[in-house]
Motif scaffolding. Sequence first.
Motif, PDB file in Angstrom:
ATOM      1  N   THR A  18       0.819  -1.210   0.000  1.00 23.85           N
ATOM      2  CA  THR A  18       0.000   0.000   0.000  1.00 23.85           C
ATOM      3  C   THR A  18       0.855   1.263   0.000  1.00 23.85           C
ATOM      4  OG1 THR A  18      -1.695  -1.191   1.233  1.00 23.85           O
ATOM      5  CG2 THR A  18      -1.818   1.222   1.238  1.00 23.85           C
ATOM      6  N   LYS A  45      -9.477  -3.094   1.262  1.00 22.46           N
ATOM      7  CA  LYS A  45     -10.156  -1.821   1.022  1.00 22.46           C
ATOM      8  C   LYS A  45      -9.164  -0.675   0.856  1.00 22.46           C
ATOM      9  CE  LYS A  45     -13.400   1.572   2.868  1.00 22.46           C
ATOM     10  NZ  LYS A  45     -12.427   2.686   2.766  1.00 22.46           N
ATOM     11  N   VAL A  46      -8.119  -0.662   1.656  1.00 22.75           N
ATOM     12  CA  VAL A  46      -7.130   0.411   1.549  1.00 22.75           C
ATOM     13  C   VAL A  46      -6.484   0.439   0.172  1.00 22.75           C
ATOM     14  CG1 VAL A  46      -5.162  -0.943   2.400  1.00 22.75           C
ATOM     15  CG2 VAL A  46      -5.236   1.540   2.798  1.00 22.75           C
ATOM     16  N   ASP A  47      -6.556  -0.673  -0.543  1.00 20.92           N
ATOM     17  CA  ASP A  47      -5.999  -0.753  -1.893  1.00 20.92           C
ATOM     18  C   ASP A  47      -7.032  -0.373  -2.950  1.00 20.92           C
ATOM     19  OD1 ASP A  47      -3.363  -1.906  -1.106  1.00 20.92           O
ATOM     20  OD2 ASP A  47      -4.636  -3.556  -0.416  1.00 20.92           O
ATOM     21  N   HIS A  49     -10.228   1.113  -2.464  1.00 20.76           N
ATOM     22  CA  HIS A  49     -10.910   2.378  -2.192  1.00 20.76           C
ATOM     23  C   HIS A  49     -10.193   3.094  -1.034  1.00 20.76           C
ATOM     24  CE1 HIS A  49     -14.252   0.705  -4.611  1.00 20.76           C
ATOM     25  NE2 HIS A  49     -14.530   1.986  -4.835  1.00 20.76           N
ATOM     26  N   PRO A  50      -8.980   3.551  -1.270  1.00 23.45           N
ATOM     27  CA  PRO A  50      -8.228   4.193  -0.186  1.00 23.45           C
ATOM     28  C   PRO A  50      -8.859   5.526   0.229  1.00 23.45           C
ATOM     29  CG  PRO A  50      -7.083   4.468  -2.267  1.00 23.45           C
ATOM     30  CD  PRO A  50      -8.217   3.531  -2.530  1.00 23.45           C
ATOM     31  N   ASP A  51      -8.684   5.870   1.497  1.00 24.80           N
ATOM     32  CA  ASP A  51      -9.186   7.146   2.009  1.00 24.80           C
ATOM     33  C   ASP A  51      -8.262   8.311   1.689  1.00 24.80           C
ATOM     34  OD1 ASP A  51     -11.428   5.906   3.219  1.00 24.80           O
ATOM     35  OD2 ASP A  51     -10.193   5.321   4.930  1.00 24.80           O
ATOM     36  N   ASP A  52      -7.010   7.991   1.391  1.00 22.09           N
ATOM     37  CA  ASP A  52      -5.997   9.017   1.149  1.00 22.09           C
ATOM     38  C   ASP A  52      -5.292   8.674  -0.163  1.00 22.09           C
ATOM     39  OD1 ASP A  52      -3.560  10.518   1.136  1.00 22.09           O
ATOM     40  OD2 ASP A  52      -3.603  10.662   3.320  1.00 22.09           O
ATOM     41  N   GLN A  55      -2.172   6.532  -0.441  1.00 20.93           N
ATOM     42  CA  GLN A  55      -2.219   5.076  -0.264  1.00 20.93           C
ATOM     43  C   GLN A  55      -2.328   4.330  -1.589  1.00 20.93           C
ATOM     44  OE1 GLN A  55      -5.665   5.264   2.367  1.00 20.93           O
ATOM     45  NE2 GLN A  55      -4.405   4.599   4.104  1.00 20.93           N
ATOM     46  N   THR A 133     -12.725   1.381  -8.489  1.00 23.04           N
ATOM     47  CA  THR A 133     -11.518   1.062  -7.726  1.00 23.04           C
ATOM     48  C   THR A 133     -10.320   1.814  -8.321  1.00 23.04           C
ATOM     49  OG1 THR A 133     -10.745  -0.807  -9.065  1.00 23.04           O
ATOM     50  CG2 THR A 133     -12.460  -1.263  -7.417  1.00 23.04           C
TER      51      THR A 133
END
Length: 284
Positions: A18, A45-47, A49-52, A55, A133
């Motif tokens: 990530t 999810k961080v991959d 639909h990352p929040d930042d 990432q 995505t």
Amino acid sequence: MRRNTFTHLGAAGVNLETGSQGSQVVGNRFEDISSTGIQVGGTMKVDHHPDDPRQIVKNNTVSNNRVARVAVEHADTVGIFIGYTTHTTVAHNEVFDLPYTGISVGWGWGLFDAGGNSTYPGNLGLPVYDTPTTSRDNQIRDNRIFDVMKTLRDGGGIYALSAQPGTQISGNYIDRVHDGFGGLYPDEGSAYQEWTDNVVQDVPAWLHIWTPSIHDLVVADNYTNEPFMRNNGTNITMKNNTVVQNGEWPARACRIAANSGLEPDYADLLSPSDAAPELCPSGA
């Protein structure tokens, strides 16, 4: 990282996780590894639909690597795995002698794409996203993949999953897929990809598009000596694909195969026993 040897390892050889951005994995040898040879991007999810935006796994290159005899203990892993990534380039690698798939790009069976995949049996209880995505604009080109699918079945030379707008799979030479479903295998939810100018030889099926959830692909200008294929997808553009008879490969197919795999500056990575196949030994 350049000119390293990764061998006798218990997990993946190299894993760009990530937030990896602008990395290069070039001119390395991977052999006798328990799991995947090279992995770029994950499946969480961080991959997808990352929040930042920091990432996002993006702008990474995997080129001119020799990946052989990996997935030694975890046979369901692959030579080169690309998860949820943006603008990953996988080019001029030599990938061979594997129990399962050579190169895999994408993940999720369409479940985490915008709108999800309502036909997939594993979708119950999963969130349905209304945004795409991070999988887009990946390049899988000019790789040489041979002697794969020696143990398992549901895979192929190059395998893809889910929507990947702008992604191109082109100029690859795939030879000797021993079992499996296809030399070129876009699986569940694969969409918005172009599969062009590939050469596929001695495979169970040169193309495996088996279900309507696979949609909006372009499959064009490929060459094969295996007439069998499946196309049960939705809005699939098929054009100018050539089935070769009696080993009489067109000059363009010969050029694609000759251009695949390691470039001249990295030819020393191959061992004398690697026996990389030549499609047209006469140099047609």
